[in-house]
Design a protein around this motif. Sequence first.
Motif, PDB file in Angstrom:
ATOM      1  N   GLY A  19       0.845  -1.190   0.000  1.00 35.00           N
ATOM      2  CA  GLY A  19       0.000   0.000   0.000  1.00 35.00           C
ATOM      3  C   GLY A  19       0.877   1.235   0.000  1.00 35.00           C
ATOM      4  O   GLY A  19       2.090   1.155   0.158  1.00 35.00           O
ATOM      5  N   ARG A  20       0.233   2.390  -0.171  1.00 30.36           N
ATOM      6  CA  ARG A  20       1.039   3.619  -0.167  1.00 30.36           C
ATOM      7  C   ARG A  20       0.191   4.812   0.241  1.00 30.36           C
ATOM      8  O   ARG A  20      -1.038   4.819   0.110  1.00 30.36           O
ATOM      9  N   PHE A  21       0.891   5.824   0.743  1.00 36.40           N
ATOM     10  CA  PHE A  21       0.285   7.137   0.966  1.00 36.40           C
ATOM     11  C   PHE A  21       1.115   8.098   0.126  1.00 36.40           C
ATOM     12  O   PHE A  21       2.344   8.062   0.189  1.00 36.40           O
ATOM     13  N   ALA A  22       0.437   8.930  -0.661  1.00 37.17           N
ATOM     14  CA  ALA A  22       1.160   9.708  -1.676  1.00 37.17           C
ATOM     15  C   ALA A  22       0.847  11.200  -1.563  1.00 37.17           C
ATOM     16  O   ALA A  22       0.156  11.760  -2.410  1.00 37.17           O
ATOM     17  N   PRO A  23       1.335  11.865  -0.524  1.00 33.26           N
ATOM     18  CA  PRO A  23       1.002  13.281  -0.369  1.00 33.26           C
ATOM     19  C   PRO A  23       1.733  14.180  -1.358  1.00 33.26           C
ATOM     20  O   PRO A  23       2.858  13.880  -1.769  1.00 33.26           O
ATOM     21  N   SER A  24       1.073  15.265  -1.741  1.00 26.78           N
ATOM     22  CA  SER A  24       1.723  16.320  -2.531  1.00 26.78           C
ATOM     23  C   SER A  24       2.224  17.356  -1.532  1.00 26.78           C
ATOM     24  O   SER A  24       1.408  17.931  -0.808  1.00 26.78           O
ATOM     25  N   PRO A  25       3.529  17.595  -1.478  1.00 27.25           N
ATOM     26  CA  PRO A  25       4.051  18.495  -0.443  1.00 27.25           C
ATOM     27  C   PRO A  25       3.887  19.970  -0.796  1.00 27.25           C
ATOM     28  O   PRO A  25       4.849  20.702  -0.960  1.00 27.25           O
TER      29      PRO A  25
ATOM     30  N   VAL B 167      -5.327   3.138  -1.366  1.00 31.33           N
ATOM     31  CA  VAL B 167      -6.313   3.621  -0.392  1.00 31.33           C
ATOM     32  C   VAL B 167      -6.077   5.124  -0.295  1.00 31.33           C
ATOM     33  O   VAL B 167      -4.990   5.561   0.085  1.00 31.33           O
ATOM     34  N   ARG B 168      -7.058   5.931  -0.693  1.00 33.75           N
ATOM     35  CA  ARG B 168      -6.869   7.381  -0.745  1.00 33.75           C
ATOM     36  C   ARG B 168      -8.224   8.057  -0.629  1.00 33.75           C
ATOM     37  O   ARG B 168      -9.262   7.397  -0.613  1.00 33.75           O
ATOM     38  N   GLY B 169      -8.223   9.390  -0.562  1.00 34.60           N
ATOM     39  CA  GLY B 169      -9.449  10.149  -0.327  1.00 34.60           C
ATOM     40  C   GLY B 169     -10.443  10.049  -1.484  1.00 34.60           C
ATOM     41  O   GLY B 169     -10.062   9.914  -2.649  1.00 34.60           O
TER      42      GLY B 169
ATOM     43  N   ASP C 263     -12.118  12.204  -2.896  1.00 32.98           N
ATOM     44  CA  ASP C 263     -12.034  13.259  -3.916  1.00 32.98           C
ATOM     45  C   ASP C 263     -11.229  12.791  -5.128  1.00 32.98           C
ATOM     46  O   ASP C 263     -11.328  13.401  -6.195  1.00 32.98           O
ATOM     47  N   LEU C 264     -10.445  11.723  -4.970  1.00 38.65           N
ATOM     48  CA  LEU C 264      -9.637  11.232  -6.090  1.00 38.65           C
ATOM     49  C   LEU C 264     -10.318  10.095  -6.846  1.00 38.65           C
ATOM     50  O   LEU C 264      -9.797   9.605  -7.848  1.00 38.65           O
ATOM     51  N   ALA C 265     -11.510   9.672  -6.359  1.00 36.23           N
ATOM     52  CA  ALA C 265     -12.150   8.479  -6.947  1.00 36.23           C
ATOM     53  C   ALA C 265     -12.364   8.634  -8.453  1.00 36.23           C
ATOM     54  O   ALA C 265     -12.151   7.694  -9.212  1.00 36.23           O
TER      55      ALA C 265
ATOM     56  N   ALA D 191       2.059   9.967 -13.887  1.00 35.08           N
ATOM     57  CA  ALA D 191       3.053   9.747 -12.834  1.00 35.08           C
ATOM     58  C   ALA D 191       2.554   8.703 -11.835  1.00 35.08           C
ATOM     59  O   ALA D 191       3.285   7.785 -11.447  1.00 35.08           O
ATOM     60  N   VAL D 192       1.295   8.818 -11.449  1.00 35.56           N
ATOM     61  CA  VAL D 192       0.778   7.939 -10.399  1.00 35.56           C
ATOM     62  C   VAL D 192       0.689   6.487 -10.882  1.00 35.56           C
ATOM     63  O   VAL D 192       1.001   5.544 -10.142  1.00 35.56           O
ATOM     64  N   VAL D 193       0.338   6.318 -12.147  1.00 37.74           N
ATOM     65  CA  VAL D 193       0.211   4.967 -12.704  1.00 37.74           C
ATOM     66  C   VAL D 193       1.594   4.306 -12.827  1.00 37.74           C
ATOM     67  O   VAL D 193       1.789   3.142 -12.462  1.00 37.74           O
TER      68      VAL D 193
ATOM     69  N   ILE E 185       6.391  10.789  -2.189  1.00 33.97           N
ATOM     70  CA  ILE E 185       6.262  12.247  -2.190  1.00 33.97           C
ATOM     71  C   ILE E 185       5.928  12.701  -3.611  1.00 33.97           C
ATOM     72  O   ILE E 185       6.758  12.591  -4.516  1.00 33.97           O
ATOM     73  N   GLU E 186       4.716  13.198  -3.797  1.00 31.27           N
ATOM     74  CA  GLU E 186       4.256  13.562  -5.143  1.00 31.27           C
ATOM     75  C   GLU E 186       4.586  15.029  -5.422  1.00 31.27           C
ATOM     76  O   GLU E 186       3.712  15.894  -5.453  1.00 31.27           O
ATOM     77  N   ASP E 187       5.893  15.245  -5.629  1.00 32.33           N
ATOM     78  CA  ASP E 187       6.398  16.607  -5.831  1.00 32.33           C
ATOM     79  C   ASP E 187       6.671  16.881  -7.309  1.00 32.33           C
ATOM     80  O   ASP E 187       7.624  17.567  -7.667  1.00 32.33           O
TER      81      ASP E 187
ATOM     82  N   ALA F 154       1.855  14.992 -15.956  1.00 29.91           N
ATOM     83  CA  ALA F 154       0.503  15.022 -15.384  1.00 29.91           C
ATOM     84  C   ALA F 154       0.388  13.955 -14.300  1.00 29.91           C
ATOM     85  O   ALA F 154       0.993  12.883 -14.384  1.00 29.91           O
ATOM     86  N   TYR F 155      -0.413  14.279 -13.304  1.00 28.64           N
ATOM     87  CA  TYR F 155      -0.653  13.370 -12.178  1.00 28.64           C
ATOM     88  C   TYR F 155      -1.022  11.965 -12.638  1.00 28.64           C
ATOM     89  O   TYR F 155      -0.504  10.972 -12.116  1.00 28.64           O
ATOM     90  N   GLN F 156      -1.934  11.847 -13.624  1.00 31.26           N
ATOM     91  CA  GLN F 156      -2.429  10.524 -14.034  1.00 31.26           C
ATOM     92  C   GLN F 156      -1.295   9.601 -14.472  1.00 31.26           C
ATOM     93  O   GLN F 156      -1.242   8.433 -14.092  1.00 31.26           O
TER      94      GLN F 156
HETATM   95  N1  GLU Z   1      -0.813  13.309  -4.436  1.00 29.32           N
HETATM   96  C1  GLU Z   1      -2.236  13.206  -4.413  1.00 29.32           C
HETATM   97  C2  GLU Z   1      -2.817  14.159  -3.384  1.00 29.32           C
HETATM   98  O1  GLU Z   1      -2.112  14.561  -2.480  1.00 29.32           O
HETATM   99  C3  GLU Z   1      -2.708  11.808  -4.060  1.00 29.32           C
HETATM  100  C4  GLU Z   1      -2.518  10.862  -5.163  1.00 29.32           C
HETATM  101  C5  GLU Z   1      -3.051   9.469  -4.939  1.00 29.32           C
HETATM  102  O2  GLU Z   1      -3.194   9.033  -3.796  1.00 29.32           O
HETATM  103  O3  GLU Z   1      -3.301   8.797  -5.962  1.00 29.32           O
HETATM  104  O4  GLU Z   1      -3.976  14.512  -3.504  1.00 29.32           O
END
Ligand code: GLU
Length: 314
Positions: A4-10, A219-221, A223-225, A205-207, A40-42, A201-203
Amino acid sequence: MYTGRFAPSPTGPLHAGSLVAALASWLDARAANGRWLIRIEDVDTARCNASAAERILAQLAACGLVSDAPPLRQSTRGARYQQALDALLAQGLAYPCGCTRRDIDAALAARGLTHQRHGERPYPGTCREGLHGKPARAWRFQTERYVSNWPETHEQQARAASFLIEQATLHWHDRRLGCQQQNVPQAVGDFLLRRADGLWAYQLAVVVDDADQGVTDVVRGEDLADNTPRQLLLQAALGLPAPRYLHTPLVRAADGEKLSKQHGAPALDLGDPLVALCAAAGVLGLPAPPAAAPLADALAFWVGAWRATYNRAP
Ligand code: GLU
């Protein structure tokens, strides 16, 4: 192995909403006896800064949430994103786009569509068949073509990734929200892979990162669904395995808006991390830990509660 992962944008410190996603992803990994990674999604270098990343890592550590491997930073990953873009270009699934925002708005207006302030701006497809002499500014995914050719070419991939496309609508399963659907060509159109300002783009990079890190469960918020269908399409196009998805409830500000940095959410007060964690656990529908439990015991208590609520066998 479960990863799993947590991927915050700093772009700022952790707030109450991001702690919910962090805690949920950590609990799901621990409940599965799996690995949990911080990424770290920088990628958006103008909006991110190194000190915010360090602060987030320290805030998470204060909550007992520590990555099982050194955090991956998207700012170091340009070469991998380029490879993925090249692979899509080679398959005819990506194309350069020379449109400015104004061009896009004009093309949409010509079709009687106006762009809503917070809404997506579905790309009208102007450069799909060529740049018409304009210089390339950005790169886009051939959503329309990919989705409309789907039945002949990609049934097997979709089955493997457990989603379905019917009449251009992608159906997928979310572990909390259940069956979800989106008509990707209509809702978002040919979305960006690389932006006109040169940023990835986020799409994309994340993939690429989820696949390279062997992520099995996102597992994420919530709002990203609605990004998930785009990510499922990209995974299929790049031949990457699709993770399972679980989107967590959002924390709302007093005015009902989603709590976010853009919305001026305050940084988490970590004077007592357990207080912040109890609030996050409450949002996830988990019970309060036994009174006076130390942090580690509270986390262990929630792992059990998570298993019971989200039904993941150890
Ligand atoms: N970096 C994104 C954010 O902070 C989350 C990306 C993800 O979990 O797919 O909203």
